[in-house]
Design a protein around this motif. Structure first.
Motif, PDB file in Angstrom:
ATOM      1  N   ALA A 152       0.849  -1.193   0.000  1.00 28.48           N
ATOM      2  CA  ALA A 152       0.000   0.000   0.000  1.00 28.48           C
ATOM      3  C   ALA A 152       0.879   1.235   0.000  1.00 28.48           C
ATOM      4  O   ALA A 152       1.513   1.571   0.998  1.00 28.48           O
ATOM      5  CB  ALA A 152      -0.916  -0.019   1.217  1.00 28.48           C
ATOM      6  N   VAL A 162       0.709   4.310   2.653  1.00 25.73           N
ATOM      7  CA  VAL A 162       1.211   4.242   4.026  1.00 25.73           C
ATOM      8  C   VAL A 162       2.200   5.375   4.259  1.00 25.73           C
ATOM      9  O   VAL A 162       3.151   5.561   3.500  1.00 25.73           O
ATOM     10  CB  VAL A 162       1.892   2.889   4.318  1.00 25.73           C
ATOM     11  CG1 VAL A 162       2.612   2.926   5.661  1.00 25.73           C
ATOM     12  CG2 VAL A 162       0.866   1.768   4.321  1.00 25.73           C
ATOM     13  N   VAL A 184      -2.745   5.549   6.700  1.00 25.74           N
ATOM     14  CA  VAL A 184      -2.896   4.761   5.488  1.00 25.74           C
ATOM     15  C   VAL A 184      -4.327   4.937   4.998  1.00 25.74           C
ATOM     16  O   VAL A 184      -5.251   5.123   5.793  1.00 25.74           O
ATOM     17  CB  VAL A 184      -2.583   3.262   5.727  1.00 25.74           C
ATOM     18  CG1 VAL A 184      -3.582   2.634   6.689  1.00 25.74           C
ATOM     19  CG2 VAL A 184      -2.571   2.487   4.410  1.00 25.74           C
ATOM     20  N   GLU A 185      -4.511   4.907   3.669  1.00 22.24           N
ATOM     21  CA  GLU A 185      -5.840   4.998   3.077  1.00 22.24           C
ATOM     22  C   GLU A 185      -6.314   3.606   2.674  1.00 22.24           C
ATOM     23  O   GLU A 185      -5.502   2.736   2.342  1.00 22.24           O
ATOM     24  CB  GLU A 185      -5.823   5.915   1.848  1.00 22.24           C
ATOM     25  CG  GLU A 185      -5.463   7.351   2.167  1.00 22.24           C
ATOM     26  CD  GLU A 185      -5.444   8.218   0.916  1.00 22.24           C
ATOM     27  OE1 GLU A 185      -6.037   7.794  -0.105  1.00 22.24           O
ATOM     28  OE2 GLU A 185      -4.834   9.298   0.948  1.00 22.24           O
ATOM     29  N   ALA A 186      -7.635   3.405   2.693  1.00 15.35           N
ATOM     30  CA  ALA A 186      -8.167   2.088   2.362  1.00 15.35           C
ATOM     31  C   ALA A 186      -9.598   2.205   1.848  1.00 15.35           C
ATOM     32  O   ALA A 186     -10.306   3.159   2.141  1.00 15.35           O
ATOM     33  CB  ALA A 186      -8.141   1.176   3.588  1.00 15.35           C
ATOM     34  N   ILE A 231       1.337  -3.792   6.989  1.00 22.79           N
ATOM     35  CA  ILE A 231       0.489  -3.291   5.904  1.00 22.79           C
ATOM     36  C   ILE A 231       1.353  -2.678   4.808  1.00 22.79           C
ATOM     37  O   ILE A 231       1.129  -2.892   3.615  1.00 22.79           O
ATOM     38  CB  ILE A 231      -0.512  -2.244   6.441  1.00 22.79           C
ATOM     39  CG1 ILE A 231      -1.519  -2.914   7.381  1.00 22.79           C
ATOM     40  CG2 ILE A 231      -1.239  -1.548   5.303  1.00 22.79           C
ATOM     41  CD1 ILE A 231      -2.394  -1.934   8.128  1.00 22.79           C
ATOM     42  N   ARG A 253      -3.234  -7.565   4.537  1.00 21.74           N
ATOM     43  CA  ARG A 253      -4.033  -6.933   3.487  1.00 21.74           C
ATOM     44  C   ARG A 253      -5.532  -6.934   3.783  1.00 21.74           C
ATOM     45  O   ARG A 253      -6.290  -6.286   3.081  1.00 21.74           O
ATOM     46  CB  ARG A 253      -3.805  -7.644   2.156  1.00 21.74           C
ATOM     47  CG  ARG A 253      -2.340  -7.803   1.770  1.00 21.74           C
ATOM     48  CD  ARG A 253      -2.213  -8.498   0.427  1.00 21.74           C
ATOM     49  NE  ARG A 253      -0.841  -8.932   0.171  1.00 21.74           N
ATOM     50  CZ  ARG A 253      -0.460  -9.588  -0.909  1.00 21.74           C
ATOM     51  NH1 ARG A 253      -1.355  -9.885  -1.837  1.00 21.74           N
ATOM     52  NH2 ARG A 253       0.798  -9.960  -1.067  1.00 21.74           N
ATOM     53  N   LEU A 295      -9.270  -6.358   5.351  1.00 21.15           N
ATOM     54  CA  LEU A 295     -10.047  -5.318   6.019  1.00 21.15           C
ATOM     55  C   LEU A 295     -11.483  -5.794   6.205  1.00 21.15           C
ATOM     56  O   LEU A 295     -12.024  -6.522   5.379  1.00 21.15           O
ATOM     57  CB  LEU A 295     -10.051  -4.029   5.187  1.00 21.15           C
ATOM     58  CG  LEU A 295      -8.766  -3.208   5.187  1.00 21.15           C
ATOM     59  CD1 LEU A 295      -8.699  -2.337   3.945  1.00 21.15           C
ATOM     60  CD2 LEU A 295      -8.691  -2.354   6.438  1.00 21.15           C
ATOM     61  N   HIS A 298      -9.535  -3.161   0.370  1.00 24.43           N
ATOM     62  CA  HIS A 298      -8.073  -3.175   0.209  1.00 24.43           C
ATOM     63  C   HIS A 298      -7.471  -1.864   0.690  1.00 24.43           C
ATOM     64  O   HIS A 298      -8.151  -0.845   0.776  1.00 24.43           O
ATOM     65  CB  HIS A 298      -7.701  -3.383  -1.269  1.00 24.43           C
ATOM     66  CG  HIS A 298      -8.184  -2.279  -2.168  1.00 24.43           C
ATOM     67  ND1 HIS A 298      -9.490  -2.203  -2.623  1.00 24.43           N
ATOM     68  CD2 HIS A 298      -7.552  -1.190  -2.698  1.00 24.43           C
ATOM     69  CE1 HIS A 298      -9.636  -1.131  -3.380  1.00 24.43           C
ATOM     70  NE2 HIS A 298      -8.473  -0.493  -3.441  1.00 24.43           N
ATOM     71  N   PHE A 299      -6.182  -1.918   0.999  1.00 20.74           N
ATOM     72  CA  PHE A 299      -5.414  -0.713   1.284  1.00 20.74           C
ATOM     73  C   PHE A 299      -5.023  -0.085  -0.048  1.00 20.74           C
ATOM     74  O   PHE A 299      -4.580  -0.776  -0.965  1.00 20.74           O
ATOM     75  CB  PHE A 299      -4.174  -1.045   2.114  1.00 20.74           C
ATOM     76  CG  PHE A 299      -4.493  -1.542   3.486  1.00 20.74           C
ATOM     77  CD1 PHE A 299      -4.861  -0.668   4.496  1.00 20.74           C
ATOM     78  CD2 PHE A 299      -4.455  -2.897   3.772  1.00 20.74           C
ATOM     79  CE1 PHE A 299      -5.176  -1.122   5.767  1.00 20.74           C
ATOM     80  CE2 PHE A 299      -4.764  -3.368   5.034  1.00 20.74           C
ATOM     81  CZ  PHE A 299      -5.130  -2.474   6.035  1.00 20.74           C
TER      82      PHE A 299
END
Length: 325
Positions: free
Chosen positions: A12, A15, A22-24, A101, A107, A109, A151-152
């Motif tokens: 990802a 991060v 972190v974005e997801a 991550i 991975r 979520l 997902h990230f």
């Protein structure tokens, strides 16, 4: 024909170790198989008022502060799904998870949520339940996600160009069919995307649009069928589990055959089973928390208690002598 893509990486790229963020995409609304039915989340009906500031948990555990890895800083609905930015705590355990991550070894979520309105339906012999109005309450880092599309994020710019990364038409077609299966779309839909020589990215966007349109439809064409007994119906479950609960305090009561499947369940076991059917995670929760959630969510637990209490009251009325006589 070949399709040239930017290099894909499981890491990802959003991060940020300095900011611990972190974005997801935590949900795409994809169908999930539950006990006796398929559950879907209508993303357009999500109430995000409590998602910003919600906890980021370790596999839905919330027994202590050690189970909280961080907090959701921002959330919004985007074309690819429900987007969030998470900030992790500064302790060693949270930093270790964020590091995993970042290097791609973690991975999965998942989300915890409460549902205010269900829409029940059927697709052939399969029962479906769509959450029309619901509220996400927490985000969890898990080893096995229910929504394969969660997902990230790798960010907007993706990875550097790699001329050796080539996806053949056959591989693209296989990816499109996988997207159709995950989204619960038909083979004809996948064939139409393939005939149009769509890329997996454009097919994924089209699948999300189709899922939103399907959720917005208020009328469906169905085959007429008569169902005499639906063993997953909440009223049927409440009657059988309520009888089993009544029998635990009345050993003389002879259980009916359908109620025997619940005879081994204690009070907390029934509450946990109700949360499971409602799609609410209960692993790692204390008994008090399980009972509280079962009583104050959309689970079948209040119906079961009501059935057991009614049996107790009917017995008391039958035993009371008649004043008229």
């Amino acid at each position: 024909m070949t399709i040239h893509l930017r290099a894909a990486s499981p890491r990802a790229s959003t991060v940020n170790h300095e900011e611990r963020t972190v974005e997801a995409i935590i949900s795409t609304g994809a169908p999930v198989q539950r006990g006796g039915f398929v559950e879907r989340l209508d993303l357009t009906g999500a109430d995000l008022s409590r998602l910003t500031g919600a906890p980021v948990l370790d596999a839905h555990r919330s027994a202590s502060t050690r189970d909280q890895l961080g907090v959701v800083e921002a959330a919004e609905l985007r074309p690819e799904g429900l987007w969030v930015r998470m900030r992790f705590r500064s302790n060693d355990a949270a930093r270790a998870v964020l590091s995993d991550i970042g290097d791609g070894t973690l991975r999965g979520l998942s989300i915890g949520y409460s549902v205010a309105e269900w829409q029940d339906g059927r697709e052939g012999a399969q029962r479906t339940r769509t959450a029309k109005r619901w509220m996400p309450l927490e985000v969890s880092i898990v080893p096995v996600p229910a929504d394969a599309g969660a997902h990230f994020r790798n960010g907007e710019s993706q990875m550097p160009e790699n001329e050796n990364a080539v996806l053949t038409r056959a591989e693209a077609n296989a990816e499109i069919r996988s997207i159709a299966t995950t989204a619960g779309l038909t083979r004809d839909w996948a064939d139409a995307q393939i005939d149009a020589e769509a890329t997996p990215e454009s097919a994924r966007e089209a699948a999300f649009a189709a899922m939103r349109q399907r959720s917005a439809e208020t009328t469906t064409r169905t085959t007429r069928a008569e169902i005499t007994v639906d063993h997953t119906d909440p009223a049927v479950i409440a009657t059988r589990a309520g009888e089993a609960l009544f029998a635990r305090s009345h050993p003389e009561h002879e259980l009916s055959a359908p109620a025997r499947q619940f005879a081994h369940m204690a009070f907390t076991d029934l509450a946990r089973d109700c949360l499971r059917r409602a799609g609410i995670a209960s692993s790692g929760l204390s008994s008090d928390t399980i009972l509280t959630r079962a009583m104050h969510t959309t689970s079948d637990f209040p119906l079961i208690l009501g059935d057991a209490v009614n049996r107790e009251m009917r017995g008391a009325y039958a035993a009371a002598p008649s004043g008229i006589r």
